[in-house]
Design a protein around this motif. Structure first.
Motif, short mmCIF file in Angstrom:
data_model
loop_
_atom_site.label_atom_id
_atom_site.label_comp_id
_atom_site.label_asym_id
_atom_site.label_seq_id
_atom_site.Cartn_x
_atom_site.Cartn_y
_atom_site.Cartn_z
N LEU A 141 -3.64 0.00 8.47
CA LEU A 141 -4.99 0.43 8.08
C LEU A 141 -5.19 1.92 8.36
O LEU A 141 -5.77 2.64 7.54
CB LEU A 141 -6.04 -0.40 8.81
N SER A 142 -4.71 2.39 9.49
CA SER A 142 -4.93 3.80 9.84
C SER A 142 -4.19 4.75 8.91
O SER A 142 -4.54 5.93 8.81
CB SER A 142 -4.48 4.05 11.29
N LYS A 143 -3.18 4.25 8.21
CA LYS A 143 -2.43 5.10 7.27
C LYS A 143 -3.18 5.31 5.95
O LYS A 143 -2.79 6.14 5.14
CB LYS A 143 -1.07 4.49 7.00
N PHE A 201 0.81 -1.22 0.00
CA PHE A 201 0.00 0.00 0.00
C PHE A 201 0.85 1.27 0.00
O PHE A 201 0.33 2.37 0.21
CB PHE A 201 -0.92 0.01 1.23
N ALA A 202 2.14 1.12 -0.24
CA ALA A 202 3.05 2.27 -0.17
C ALA A 202 2.62 3.41 -1.07
O ALA A 202 2.74 4.59 -0.70
CB ALA A 202 4.47 1.81 -0.53
N ASN A 203 2.11 3.10 -2.27
CA ASN A 203 1.70 4.14 -3.22
C ASN A 203 0.19 4.34 -3.27
O ASN A 203 -0.29 5.23 -3.99
CB ASN A 203 2.20 3.79 -4.62
N GLU A 230 -10.36 -10.21 17.20
CA GLU A 230 -10.76 -8.94 17.79
C GLU A 230 -10.87 -7.89 16.70
O GLU A 230 -10.36 -8.07 15.58
CB GLU A 230 -9.78 -8.48 18.87
N VAL A 231 -11.56 -6.82 16.99
CA VAL A 231 -11.71 -5.74 16.02
C VAL A 231 -10.33 -5.14 15.75
O VAL A 231 -9.61 -4.78 16.69
CB VAL A 231 -12.66 -4.65 16.56
N PRO A 232 -9.92 -5.05 14.48
CA PRO A 232 -8.60 -4.48 14.18
C PRO A 232 -8.54 -3.00 14.55
O PRO A 232 -9.51 -2.27 14.38
CB PRO A 232 -8.45 -4.69 12.67
N ALA A 233 -7.40 -2.59 15.05
CA ALA A 233 -7.20 -1.19 15.43
C ALA A 233 -5.70 -0.88 15.37
O ALA A 233 -4.88 -1.77 15.55
CB ALA A 233 -7.74 -0.94 16.85
N PRO A 234 -5.38 0.41 15.06
CA PRO A 234 -6.28 1.53 14.78
C PRO A 234 -6.83 1.47 13.35
O PRO A 234 -6.24 0.83 12.48
CB PRO A 234 -5.40 2.75 14.99
N LEU A 235 -7.94 2.18 13.15
CA LEU A 235 -8.61 2.20 11.86
C LEU A 235 -8.58 3.61 11.27
O LEU A 235 -8.38 4.59 11.99
CB LEU A 235 -10.06 1.74 12.04
#
Length: 352
Positions: A117-119, A91-93, A135-140
């Motif tokens: 994900l937060s990025k 996801f770098a670009n 568990e719910v992934p975090a941070p979002l």
């Protein structure tokens, strides 16, 4: 019958015509240089439709890893693969991503690189259904609008997981392993614009605490809920659709006016343990009470307004708005009591 056939044929003709014209237009208008650019930039395992240059289709490819995502991509389809991890590198670009579908993979929480994900600052829709999350992934991403986490193994929601998601309108957690202890008083804090909350098919025995005040749709089917607390719905004054099918609600577990709430238009209480119809509000339009233990129906008692008063108001007065009533699967014998029809003049269907 003939009219329906003609209508269907006409619709089919129009759809085929539009599709054919669209495909022709795409290939007639496509610049060969653009085609070459999209093809060279597209991961070889995926499909980059020239007619939809912001989309990348990598679904159903047997992938075990996420390929590098081109910078132009807004919509990313990775469902139905064997992906186990979400690392940062692919996801770098991909700074313009709006939509990611990762349903039906093998993603675990340990496989999600911290902060990846937060990025994704522009992400609006994140689908992670049918994975192996515990568990719910975090941070979002703070701008997220829809989060779909159905059919995982989620039993934990980290503290503050939703606290910054002010734009989230839809949260789907159905068919997981949530217990009452997982839903604390501050679990949903920060979800100020949430409209739909789905916690069906979990292991709840109590109504969840502190539902966001703007919630319109609350789905709690297939749990083990026994009691509706007094004045529970006063904290969610906009709730319109309420589903509590397949729980363990009895007459004693419902306060005298527990469901007499003016905002509720669709109330579903099928497959519970009720022996009588709970008081309802005149604004209610759809009521599902099938497969309970109800033996009889008294329209005068069930009517949310006085029948005599209703007659004084006339047809255009404040009459009850119930249009659909389902009572099958109980111990009620037809015919339908006349006072039901007198009270609910707008009824269009009664299933008994």
């Amino acid at each position: 019958m003939i009219l329906k056939v003609y209508t269907s044929l006409l619709l089919l003709f129009l759809v085929n015509s539009v599709w054919t014209r669209t495909v022709r237009q795409v290939y007639d208008d496509l610049d060969p240089g653009h085609w070459s650019h999209y093809t060279s930039e597209c991961p070889q395992e995926c499909f980059c439709p020239p007619s939809f240059p912001n989309a990348l289709y990598c679904d159903n490819k047997g992938l075990k890893e996420i390929p590098p995502i081109p910078a132009r991509i807004w919509y990313l389809y990775l469902q139905n693969n064997q992906i186990e991890t979400i690392p940062e590198k692919p996801f770098a670009n991909a700074t313009h991503l709006r939509w990611i579908n990762l349903n039906k993979n093998k993603i675990t929480n340990s496989g999600i690189e911290n902060g990846v994900l937060s990025k994704l600052k522009r992400l609006l829709y994140l689908f992670l259904e049918d994975n192996e999350l515990e568990e719910v992934p975090a941070p979002l991403p703070v701008g997220l609008e829809q989060l779909r986490l159905a059919r995982n193994k989620i039993s934990k929601i980290p503290e503050g997981a939703f606290s910054h998601l002010e734009n989230l309108t839809m949260l789907d957690l159905h068919q997981n392993s949530l217990l009452d202890s997982a839903l604390q008083s501050d679990t949903f804090q920060g979800l100020n614009n949430l409209m739909q909350l789905n916690i069906a098919k979990n292991s709840l025995k109590k109504m969840p605490l502190s539902i966001p005040a703007n919630t319109l749709q609350l789905f709690l089917d297939n749990n083990s809920i026994e009691v509706i607390p007094e004045n529970y719905f006063s904290a969610i004054p906009k709730v319109t659709f309420l589903r509590l099918n397949y729980n363990k609600l009895s007459d004693d577990g419902i306060p005298p006016n527990g469901f007499n709430v003016s905002s509720i238009l669709d109330l579903q209480l099928s497959h519970n343990q009720l022996t009588k119809i709970p008081p309802i509000n005149a604004h209610l339009e759809h009521l599902h009470l099938d497969h309970n233990k109800i033996k009889s129906v008294n329209g005068t008692q069930m009517c949310p307004v006085s029948i005599a008063l209703e007659e004084d108001y006339g047809y255009y007065g404040n009459i009850p708005r119930l249009r659909y009533l389902r009572l099958d699967g109980n111990e009620i014998q037809p015919p339908i009591p006349l006072d039901i029809m007198i009270c609910f003049r707008l009824l269009q269907a009664v299933v008994i």
